[in-house]
Every structure is written in structure tokens, then in C-alpha cells.
Design an enzyme around this catalytic site. Structure first.
Site, mmCIF file in Angstrom:
data_model
loop_
_atom_site.group_PDB
_atom_site.id
_atom_site.type_symbol
_atom_site.label_atom_id
_atom_site.label_comp_id
_atom_site.label_asym_id
_atom_site.label_seq_id
_atom_site.Cartn_x
_atom_site.Cartn_y
_atom_site.Cartn_z
ATOM 1 N N ALA A 134 0.873 -1.163 0.000
ATOM 2 C CA ALA A 134 0.000 0.000 0.000
ATOM 3 C C ALA A 134 0.913 1.217 0.000
ATOM 4 O O ALA A 134 2.098 1.123 0.351
ATOM 5 C CB ALA A 134 -0.895 -0.014 1.225
ATOM 6 N N GLY A 152 0.724 -4.936 0.986
ATOM 7 C CA GLY A 152 -0.532 -4.902 0.241
ATOM 8 C C GLY A 152 -0.393 -5.497 -1.158
ATOM 9 O O GLY A 152 -1.380 -5.980 -1.721
ATOM 10 N N GLU A 162 5.188 -5.546 6.880
ATOM 11 C CA GLU A 162 4.525 -4.534 7.703
ATOM 12 C C GLU A 162 5.133 -4.404 9.096
ATOM 13 O O GLU A 162 5.152 -3.317 9.679
ATOM 14 C CB GLU A 162 3.026 -4.838 7.834
ATOM 15 C CG GLU A 162 2.219 -4.598 6.567
ATOM 16 C CD GLU A 162 2.200 -5.802 5.635
ATOM 17 O OE1 GLU A 162 3.005 -6.733 5.814
ATOM 18 O OE2 GLU A 162 1.362 -5.794 4.724
ATOM 19 N N GLU A 183 -0.826 -9.043 -0.673
ATOM 20 C CA GLU A 183 -2.242 -9.250 -0.334
ATOM 21 C C GLU A 183 -3.148 -9.118 -1.550
ATOM 22 O O GLU A 183 -4.135 -9.848 -1.681
ATOM 23 C CB GLU A 183 -2.665 -8.271 0.766
ATOM 24 C CG GLU A 183 -2.024 -8.610 2.105
ATOM 25 C CD GLU A 183 -2.262 -7.525 3.144
ATOM 26 O OE1 GLU A 183 -1.855 -6.359 2.896
ATOM 27 O OE2 GLU A 183 -2.853 -7.819 4.187
HETATM 28 N N1 DAK Z 1 4.703 3.187 -0.733
HETATM 29 C C1 DAK Z 1 5.075 4.360 -1.268
HETATM 30 N N2 DAK Z 1 6.172 4.499 -1.992
HETATM 31 C C2 DAK Z 1 6.946 3.416 -2.205
HETATM 32 C C3 DAK Z 1 6.616 2.150 -1.662
HETATM 33 C C4 DAK Z 1 5.408 2.042 -0.889
HETATM 34 N N3 DAK Z 1 4.984 0.888 -0.373
HETATM 35 N N4 DAK Z 1 7.560 1.272 -2.039
HETATM 36 C C5 DAK Z 1 8.458 1.952 -2.770
HETATM 37 N N5 DAK Z 1 8.087 3.248 -2.882
HETATM 38 C C6 DAK Z 1 8.776 4.344 -3.607
HETATM 39 C C7 DAK Z 1 10.031 4.769 -2.879
HETATM 40 O O1 DAK Z 1 9.706 5.670 -1.860
HETATM 41 C C8 DAK Z 1 10.810 5.418 -3.991
HETATM 42 O O2 DAK Z 1 10.255 6.691 -4.228
HETATM 43 P P1 DAK Z 1 11.205 8.006 -4.406
HETATM 44 O O3 DAK Z 1 12.010 8.074 -3.183
HETATM 45 O O4 DAK Z 1 12.017 7.684 -5.659
HETATM 46 O O5 DAK Z 1 10.236 9.123 -4.578
HETATM 47 C C9 DAK Z 1 10.462 4.544 -5.204
HETATM 48 O O6 DAK Z 1 9.258 3.874 -4.859
HETATM 49 C C10 DAK Z 1 11.524 3.505 -5.503
HETATM 50 O O7 DAK Z 1 11.728 2.728 -4.317
HETATM 51 P P2 DAK Z 1 13.173 2.454 -3.710
HETATM 52 O O8 DAK Z 1 14.093 3.570 -4.022
HETATM 53 O O9 DAK Z 1 12.980 2.099 -2.273
HETATM 54 O O10 DAK Z 1 13.605 1.170 -4.554
HETATM 55 P P3 DAK Z 1 14.599 -0.003 -4.115
HETATM 56 O O11 DAK Z 1 14.815 -0.807 -5.341
HETATM 57 O O12 DAK Z 1 15.771 0.541 -3.379
HETATM 58 O O13 DAK Z 1 13.760 -0.885 -3.053
HETATM 59 C C11 DAK Z 1 11.792 -2.012 -2.177
HETATM 60 C C12 DAK Z 1 12.593 -1.553 -3.418
HETATM 61 C C13 DAK Z 1 10.478 -2.594 -2.680
HETATM 62 C C14 DAK Z 1 12.597 -3.109 -1.462
HETATM 63 C C15 DAK Z 1 11.592 -0.825 -1.241
HETATM 64 O O14 DAK Z 1 11.007 0.241 -1.994
HETATM 65 C C16 DAK Z 1 10.667 -1.125 -0.094
HETATM 66 O O15 DAK Z 1 11.057 -1.738 0.886
HETATM 67 N N6 DAK Z 1 9.415 -0.628 -0.190
HETATM 68 C C17 DAK Z 1 8.427 -0.726 0.885
HETATM 69 C C18 DAK Z 1 7.938 -2.137 1.068
HETATM 70 C C19 DAK Z 1 6.948 -2.207 2.209
HETATM 71 O O16 DAK Z 1 7.247 -1.956 3.372
HETATM 72 N N7 DAK Z 1 5.691 -2.558 1.889
HETATM 73 C C20 DAK Z 1 4.642 -2.721 2.857
HETATM 74 C C21 DAK Z 1 3.905 -1.416 2.983
HETATM 75 S S1 DAK Z 1 2.581 -1.476 4.198
HETATM 76 C C22 DAK Z 1 -5.109 -1.958 3.832
HETATM 77 C C23 DAK Z 1 -4.650 -2.386 2.636
HETATM 78 C C24 DAK Z 1 -3.316 -2.656 2.463
HETATM 79 C C25 DAK Z 1 -2.428 -2.403 3.470
HETATM 80 C C26 DAK Z 1 -2.879 -1.945 4.667
HETATM 81 C C27 DAK Z 1 -4.213 -1.711 4.872
HETATM 82 N N8 DAK Z 1 -6.461 -1.683 4.062
HETATM 83 C C28 DAK Z 1 -7.417 -2.095 3.006
HETATM 84 C C29 DAK Z 1 -6.914 -1.019 5.215
HETATM 85 C C30 DAK Z 1 -1.039 -2.634 3.209
HETATM 86 C C31 DAK Z 1 -0.011 -2.078 3.886
HETATM 87 C C32 DAK Z 1 1.312 -2.153 3.309
HETATM 88 O O17 DAK Z 1 1.489 -2.666 2.237
#
Ligand code: DAK
Length: 260
Positions: free
Chosen positions: A78, A121, A144, A124
């Protein structure tokens, strides 16, 4: 959105196209298109996706959908930037779940074609689909816990049902990334493909489904999904009712006669 124009409409976060199928109904291809944000799923994107799947459900020329991302990411979760400042009450009133709940209830099958990251997400959303086809180098995970939260779109439930308690605990409580091959062995994936074949393979499965009797496909999907939230007794009863129902369809009459 008018029912017919969902293919020509311009979306802010997805690309939508149709795949012709010589032998059957068409496949709708939805490509998540936020390459600069690793395809992070914002609320608008989920709404657009649900709108398209709704239109596909209503359109008799389509039999199945495929959701994909790009080579680097199916979706890295997300959109964290959209959630970062929200407190409990704000996130509650935002109704982030609405589109996810809509997608869960559509009748036609949806296949996730995953390459790159399917995290949080993103994982998911893939699990919300009816099957997952993944590229060999795809990486799954529920990270998460690293952000101080837990999966919020069904991850604790769907992952556990797919891979069992032991693996789900380890995956969700450590937040580590998992290779496609490991997820396949664990039972989350329908197929692991070569990196340049995953979309082609997902579309091939979709096209095959599109050659089958639509009502049988839809009631088959409905019956399988029912197995997740019922006893085996009630589930078998549900299957039986759908089986009876299909004996009222023209496809059954034709199909059995054709075989004989
Ligand atoms: N959200 C927003 N931006 C994101 C992102 C995300 N989840 N993932 C990556 N980006 C953005 C980065 O901020 C970066 O943006 P800029 O800085 O260039 O503006 C760009 O994408 C490129 O990412 P990286 O520079 O980080 O790229 P890398 O190759 O170094 O790394 C990575 C890739 C996928 C390993 C890394 O980006 C990463 O760890 N991303 C976050 C992964 C994460 O923690 N995901 C879980 C998020 S929490 C719900 C529905 C769903 C959810 C909750 C509730 N409801 C229906 C209520 C879900 C929650 C989640 O998913």
C-alpha cells in the site's frame, strides 16, 4: 463509468487492455502503472482496479482478468506516503477497505501475474486474486512488522490458509522476503515461470478458462472460495447446490451431449 467504455477510458494508475482469444471469451489485462513508486497501491488505484473488474464482471464478452505490474514490481505495498500521517480514527474513516472488499466479491476469475516485488498490500492483492503466476525472480513478503503494523488487507488470514500457521508466523513476524520457488513449494503459487514468460503463462491460463462454460467457471470459483469460511459439511452442501444449478444450464446439456 459507463459499462462499455472501461477499455477506452484513461486511468491515473492503471493501464487496461483486452486480449483477444481465438477459442473463447476475451481476457481483460490490468497493468498497475506507478513505476516511480514501485507500483504502490494508493486508494485511487484500488478504486480504478475495482471499477474495471466490476465492468468485466458485467460484460459477457469477457471471461477472466489478469492483473500484473512491471518487471521490477507487481506492487511494493500500500502507498506508505498516503498512510504515514494517519491516526487510528482517520484510517478508520478513510474506508481503505471498500475497493478490496469489492474485488473479493466479483464472480469472474482474476489471475495475478507477478514479477519483482509483491510486498505487503502487493502480496495481499495477489492473494486476493484467484491464482498467482510468478516469475522465478519475483519476491514476496509481508514486511509490515518493519513499519510497526501488521498486514491489513487479509494477509494474516489468506497467507495462513495458503501456507499454514508455521510458515505464516515466520513470514509475517520476521517480515523477510521470500523467493517464488519457496512460495510455490509452500502452496501460495499456481506456477513459477521463467522471468520472460510469467505474463504469457498467466494469460495462457486465463485464455483456457475463457474457453470453458462461464457459469461452471463462476460457480466453481464461488464454491472453492466458500471452503475458506465454512465447515466441510456446509461447504459440500454448497457445492452440491451449485452442481444441481449447473444442470439447468445450456452449456451442461450441450457439453455432455457433445461428449457422448
Ligand atoms: N509506498 C510508497 N512508496 C513506495 C513504496 C510504498 N509501499 N515502495 C516503494 N516506494 C517508492 C520509494 O519511496 C521510492 O520513491 P522516491 O524516493 O524515488 O520518490 C520509489 O518507490 C523507488 O523505491 P526504492 O528507491 O525504495 O527502490 P529499491 O529498489 O531501493 O527498493 C523495495 C525496493 C520494494 C525493497 C523498497 O522500496 C521497499 O522496501 N518498499 C516498501 C515495502 C513495504 O514496506 N511494503 C509494505 C507497505 S505497508 C489496507 C490495505 C493494504 C495495506 C494496509 C491496509 N487496508 C485495506 C486497510 C497494506 C499495507 C502495506 O502494504
Amino acid at each position: 463509468m459507463g459499462m462499455k467504455d472501461f477499455l477506452t477510458k484513461t486511468y491515473n494508475n492503471i493501464l487496461v487492455s483486452e486480449v483477444e482469444n481465438e477459442k473463447g471469451l476475451k481476457v481483460c489485462l490490468i497493468q498497475i502503472n506507478r513505476p516511480n513508486a514501485m507500483n504502490a497501491l494508493n486508494i485511487e488505484l484500488m478504486g480504478e482496479t475495482a471499477d474495471v473488474l466490476f465492468a468485466v464482471d458485467k460484460d459477457n464478452s469477457f471471461g477472466c482478468s489478469v492483473i500484473t505490474g512491471n518487471e521490477k514490481a507487481f506492487a511494493a505495498g500500500a502507498d506508505i506516503k498516503e498512510m504515514a500521517d494517519a491516526n487510528s480514527v482517520e484510517i478508520y474513516y478513510r474506508e481503505m477497505f471498500a475497493s478490496w472488499d469489492r474485488i473479493r466479491n466479483f464472480k469472474k476469475p482474476v489471475i495475478a501475474a507477478v514479477s519483482g516485488f509483491a510486498l505487503g498490500g502487493g502480496c495481499e492483492l495477489a492473494m486476493l486474486c484467484d491464482m498467482i503466476v510468478a516469475a522465478k525472480s519475483a519476491k514476496f513478503g509481508q514486511p509490515e512488522v518493519n513499519l510497526g503494523v501488521i498486514p491489513g488487507a487479509g494477509g494474516t488470514q489468506r497467507l495462513t490458509r495458503a501456507v499454514g500457521k508455521a510458515r505464516a508466523m515466520e513470514i509475517i513476524l520476521t517480515g523477510r522476503m521470500i523467493e517464488a520457488e519457496e512460495m510455490y513449494m509452500a502452496g501460495l503459487l499456481s506456477k513459477v515461470s521463467e522471468d520472460d514468460k510469467y505474463l504469457e503463462d498467466a494469460i495462457a491460463i486465463a485464455k483456457t478458462i475463457c474457453t470453458k462454460a462461464p457459469l461452471a467457471v463462476q460457480l466453481g470459483k464461488e464454491s472453492i472460495l466458500r471452503s475458506f469460511d465454512t465447515t466441510i459439511e456446509t461447504g459440500i452442501e454448497f457445492e452440491r447446490k451449485n452442481f444441481y444449478l449447473l444442470f439447468g444450464s445450456e452449456d451442461k446439456m450441450e457439453g455432455m451431449k457433445a461428449f457422448i
